[in-house]
Write an enzyme that holds these catalytic residues in place. Structure first.
Site, PDB file in Angstrom:
ATOM      1  N   CYS A   1       0.904  -1.375   0.055  1.00 14.39           N
ATOM      2  CA  CYS A   1       0.141   0.161  -0.140  1.00 14.39           C
ATOM      3  C   CYS A   1       0.855   1.284   0.025  1.00 14.39           C
ATOM      4  O   CYS A   1       0.505   2.461   0.128  1.00 14.39           O
ATOM      5  CB  CYS A   1      -0.910  -0.041   1.153  1.00 14.39           C
ATOM      6  SG  CYS A   1      -0.027   0.074   2.790  1.00 14.39           S
TER       7      CYS A   1
ATOM      8  N   CYS B   1       6.832 -14.299   7.395  1.00 16.36           N
ATOM      9  CA  CYS B   1       7.691 -15.584   7.318  1.00 16.36           C
ATOM     10  C   CYS B   1       8.732 -15.176   8.221  1.00 16.36           C
ATOM     11  O   CYS B   1       9.604 -16.018   8.758  1.00 16.36           O
ATOM     12  CB  CYS B   1       8.133 -15.605   6.111  1.00 16.36           C
ATOM     13  SG  CYS B   1       7.276 -16.351   4.760  1.00 16.36           S
TER      14      CYS B   1
ATOM     15  N   CYS C   1      32.033 -16.455  15.114  1.00 20.10           N
ATOM     16  CA  CYS C   1      32.225 -16.995  16.518  1.00 20.10           C
ATOM     17  C   CYS C   1      31.367 -18.157  17.068  1.00 20.10           C
ATOM     18  O   CYS C   1      31.911 -18.684  17.758  1.00 20.10           O
ATOM     19  CB  CYS C   1      31.805 -15.712  17.247  1.00 20.10           C
ATOM     20  SG  CYS C   1      30.048 -15.200  17.097  1.00 20.10           S
TER      21      CYS C   1
ATOM     22  N   HIS D   1      26.317 -12.657  19.602  1.00 21.60           N
ATOM     23  CA  HIS D   1      27.896 -13.024  19.455  1.00 21.60           C
ATOM     24  C   HIS D   1      28.043 -14.244  20.609  1.00 21.60           C
ATOM     25  O   HIS D   1      27.470 -14.219  21.451  1.00 21.60           O
ATOM     26  CB  HIS D   1      28.634 -11.715  20.047  1.00 21.60           C
ATOM     27  CG  HIS D   1      29.939 -12.001  19.954  1.00 21.60           C
ATOM     28  ND1 HIS D   1      30.680 -12.400  18.826  1.00 21.60           N
ATOM     29  CD2 HIS D   1      31.068 -11.884  20.963  1.00 21.60           C
ATOM     30  CE1 HIS D   1      32.087 -12.247  18.839  1.00 21.60           C
ATOM     31  NE2 HIS D   1      32.193 -12.051  20.334  1.00 21.60           N
TER      32      HIS D   1
END
Length: 812
Positions: free
Chosen positions: A195, A244, A315, A759
């Site tokens: 829209c 989603c 990491c 992290h």
């Protein structure tokens, strides 16, 4: 003048092709780089690099005379004054990353090296054969293999969702693209593609403001797809589907933007995209690096104290590797071992594990980085680039540069290591055996008290977290009271009611209990921090108090201690009889950790099994997405029957020809060619059905049964069966009863709102100068901890590693 060896083999040397890998970042067998004093020797025959005087000789001994000519490749950092003290623009017109060339960053020093003569020769075009000189030039200019992999990985595999097709649009004549329609924000703006509403996004890392008005618009108008205006350019765009809850691709985005008078070829990117923001968050989001008195925690160096460089959202991998190689069994399995004789060491997992073990344990690379001007000097850290590329090869998640779930990577890596030892007849020869133990599953009929028992071999426990009293702060963040390990174990081992046909009295009501039958040397605990809120998975930051003296006693959960005299064992009637009176038992074994996570969210067992089967048995997240898409299926609660592989093979063999244009159609939507071909084959070349199948199987690797036939044949009959391992473990446990007391050895902590962002760091108990002390491994930063970080460990613990008393792994 070059030596005779170079003249002899020069005609055999040809420049690398565009598709050929050139390895010039570190040695194939260690982490020496071109910045080392002697640089790297790059073999001009196979373009693999090796450290001088050690692994170059190993390579030559394995491959022969034709691999005896090397390009000695050295990099010398240019002083900062030459590259950084340039006049800077007063204002950046747009976000732009200009990568400097190697000539701008380094001095390059190159020469020819003959390993037979052990001599270096200058590179002179007038003296060298043209093919040799062209090869040297090509190697110097080539993009290194790890850099190519990095670039490829950064290209996230974003695909369309089902809402991205045929978007119905409404015109908006009063469009203001420069400010949120609901507040005064003029950045982090999102355009609704349905829209034209302009709303600000959610607050983002780095102080980027947001009031979530774009999300609020979706919740009220049910318009799921929005595009971030500041991310738009001719070659980039952030598009998000709120329904989603994921970043997506819209195939005809330019057409939809024109409805709101936006020409994507003319707009300029002015803000960081979602990928860049996630990387910023991962690279800069430090755990507390200060002590109780505000002083910076002390970096430490030496053996078993080497950091791992963050490759960008890596990491999760670094913490798993640090913890694994802190265990004595893994040190004994890989450290200092002989390298296998492989033509390409970067493609061999055993080689990479030995390389990592040597790098992390030896202490050779655990030295202060004196090239920085920082007051506190940390390590440079070793870069596990080749390992990451290899272990993530063809995996839809671990091959990307996106943040991943550390516990999922833990289980994935152990499966890969298990495959290396699949021919071992004695399970003790497998390093992963230290994690294995047996759970006794006991089912008791509530009517006749009959008992059914079964043994389950597993290698970890995923424990639930109690939701104690909850408060909400001014920012809307939920605050929880802490839970304890005793509560977590009590909840996991608590009786539950299940439905099952009793072969004695035909009752269907049973109670189910689990008990320890045997105990592992190393117990892995995963804290279930993922909960469903309004059918959306969210991470809960429930603090987990560390056990007193970091020890736990598991004796109350022992099967022998919970033995009931005069138990009546029921007849085993678990096999299902089909309509033709044929006994059939499914061969599919669902991922136990994913099953546990899904069932803890409230999904029935049959639905969980079906979801895992249809999503490649990879993760709870993929299975959950499948469940949401199939909740209304008429047969969702019917018993699971695994399709016969012969049916699939028949379908493939009879329909293995697909149209190239159909593959290109699916590829244009963002799907890879390999999985697109499989989807078309399995759906009789029907493109629409293939698209539906692709959305239902996001984790599928695209392999067809024929692709894996050779590998399966190789494994058949070689590995020890699970029943044999269980039998052996029970026998050993009775002969040598093991301790039921455990000490905390390591914790993988996660800080962030989602397991797939934020992290990871690892806290590991190390012997430092004769004392056990907690050490924080935060990428390349390795520092001693004090009590100030105890709160971080309790608040953010995700994976816990306990070692059994009096075992080889016992913390001394």
């Amino acid at each position: 003048m070059v030596c005779s060896h170079i003249s002899e083999f020069a005609p055999l040397i040809q420049p690398p092709s565009s598709s050929q890998d050139v390895y010039k970042d570190d040695c194939m067998y260690c982490f020496s780089t071109a910045f080392n004093k002697d640089g790297l020797n790059i073999c001009l025959k196979c373009f693999q690099s090796f450290c001088y005087k050690e692994h170059d000789q190993l390579h030559f001994n394995k491959r022969g005379d034709s691999h005896g000519i090397f390009l000695n490749y050295q990099k010398i950092q240019r002083p900062q004054l030459e590259t950084e003290l340039e006049e800077k623009p007063l204002k950046m017109a747009k976000l732009e990353i200009k990568e400097k060339t190697e000539d701008e960053l380094f001095y390059l020093k190159n020469s020819l090296f003959c390993i037979k003569c052990d001599q270096f020769f200058p590179i002179d075009a007038n003296e060298l054969a043209s093919s040799l000189f062209l090869t040297i030039e090509a190697v110097i200019k080539a993009t290194s293999s790890s850099k190519k992999d990095e670039i490829k990985s950064w290209e996230q595999e974003i695909v369309p969702c089902r809402h991205a097709f045929d978007i119905k649009q409404l015109k908006n004549e009063n469009l203001n693209l420069h400010q949120c329609s609901f507040c005064d924000l003029k950045e982090n703006l999102w355009l609704c593609l349905h829209c034209g509403s302009i709303g600000c996004g959610r607050q983002q890392f780095g102080g980027i403001p947001g009031n979530s008005h774009a999300l609020n618009h979706y919740q009220t108008a049910n318009h799921p797809i929005a595009v971030k205006l500041g991310s738009l350019s001719s070659d980039s765009a952030d598009v998000y589907c709120y329904e989603c809850n994921d970043e997506i691709k819209v195939p005809e985005l330019a057409k939809y933007l024109k409805t709101y008078k936006i020409n994507i070829d003319e707009v300029v990117k002015t803000e960081k995209n979602l990928t860049e923001l996630q990387i910023d968050q991962n690279m800069k989001w430090d755990f507390n690096m200060d002590g109780e008195n505000g002083e910076v925690l002390k970096p430490i160096f030496g053996e078993k104290l080497t950091g791992l460089k963050n490759l960008g959202n890596s990491c999760y991998m670094a913490t798993v590797l640090q913890v694994l190689f802190s265990l004595k069994t893994f040190e004994n399995a890989f450290y200092g071992k002989e390298f296998p004789n492989k033509n390409n060491p970067s493609k061999d997992l055993m080689t990479q594990l030995i390389k990592l073990a040597n790098g992390l344990i030896s202490g050779k690379y655990s030295v202060p980085d004196d090239s920085t001007t920082d007051t506190v000097k940390y390590q440079k850290g070793i870069k596990p680039s080749s390992f990451k590329t290899l272990i993530g090869d063809k995996h839809p998640e671990f091959s990307s540069m996106r943040q991943q779930d550390a516990f999922e990577f833990w289980t994935f890596l152990l499966q890969k290591i298990d495959q290396l030892y699949r021919t071992k007849k004695n399970y003790h020869e497998k390093p992963n055996s230290i994690f294995q133990f047996i759970l006794e599953n006991k089912l008791k009929c509530k009517n006749c008290n009959g008992i059914k028992k079964s043994n389950e071999l597993t290698d970890c426990l995923s424990l639930p977290l109690r939701n104690h009293s909850i408060t909400v702060d001014d920012q809307g963040v939920k605050k929880f009271d802490p839970t304890t390990f005793n509560e977590m174990f009590d909840d996991w081992f608590e009786s539950e009611e299940v439905e099952l046909n009793c072969t004695s009295c035909n009752s269907k009501k049973f109670t189910k209990n689990n008990f320890f039958k045997t105990y592992p040397n190393v117990l892995i605990i995963n804290a279930q921090r993922i909960k469903l809120e309004n059918w959306v998975p969210v991470k809960v930051d429930i603090p987990i108090k560390l056990p007193k003296n970091n020890t736990i006693d598991l004796s109350k959960y022992d099967s022998e201690q919970n033995f009931i005299e005069n138990e009546v064992l029921l007849e085993d009637n678990e096999k299902q009889i089909d309509e033709n009176n044929n006994t059939s038992q499914s061969r599919f074994e669902p991922n136990q950790e994913a099953m546990t996570q899904l069932q803890s969210m409230g999904f029935p067992e049959i639905r969980c099994i079906k979801a895992l089967y249809n999503t490649g048995n990879n993760s709870a997240e993929d299975a959950m997405n499948w469940l949401f898409a199939h909740m209304d299926d008429a047969d969702i609660d019917e018993p699971f029957v695994e399709p016969s592989s012969s049916n699939i093979s028949t379908k493939i063999s009879s329909n293995n020809k697909v149209k190239q244009e159909d593959i290109e159609t699916l590829s244009s939507m963002g799907f890879h060619e390999k999985i697109s071909k499989k989807a078309l084959i399995l759906n009789n070349n029907n493109v629409e059905l293939a698209v539906a199948w692709l959305f239902e199987n996001p984790a599928d690797d695209g392999n067809l049964p024929d692709d894996e036939e050779e590998e399966e044949e190789e494994e058949v009959g070689q590995s020890v069966s699970q029943d044999q391992i269980i039998e052996q473990m029970i026998k050993e446990s009775k002969a040598n009863p093991s301790s039921k007391n455990y000490k905390l050895k390591a914790i993988i902590c996660h800080k962030g709102t989602s397991i797939h962002s934020g992290h990871y760091v690892a806290f590991i108990l190390k012997n430092i100068n004769g004392e056990n002390k907690w050490v924080l491994f935060n990428d390349e930063k390795v520092v001693l901890q004090d009590q100030a970080n105890l709160k971080e460990m309790e608040q953010n613990g995700y994976v816990y590693v306990f070692v059994r008393d009096n075992s080889e792994e016992d913390v001394q």
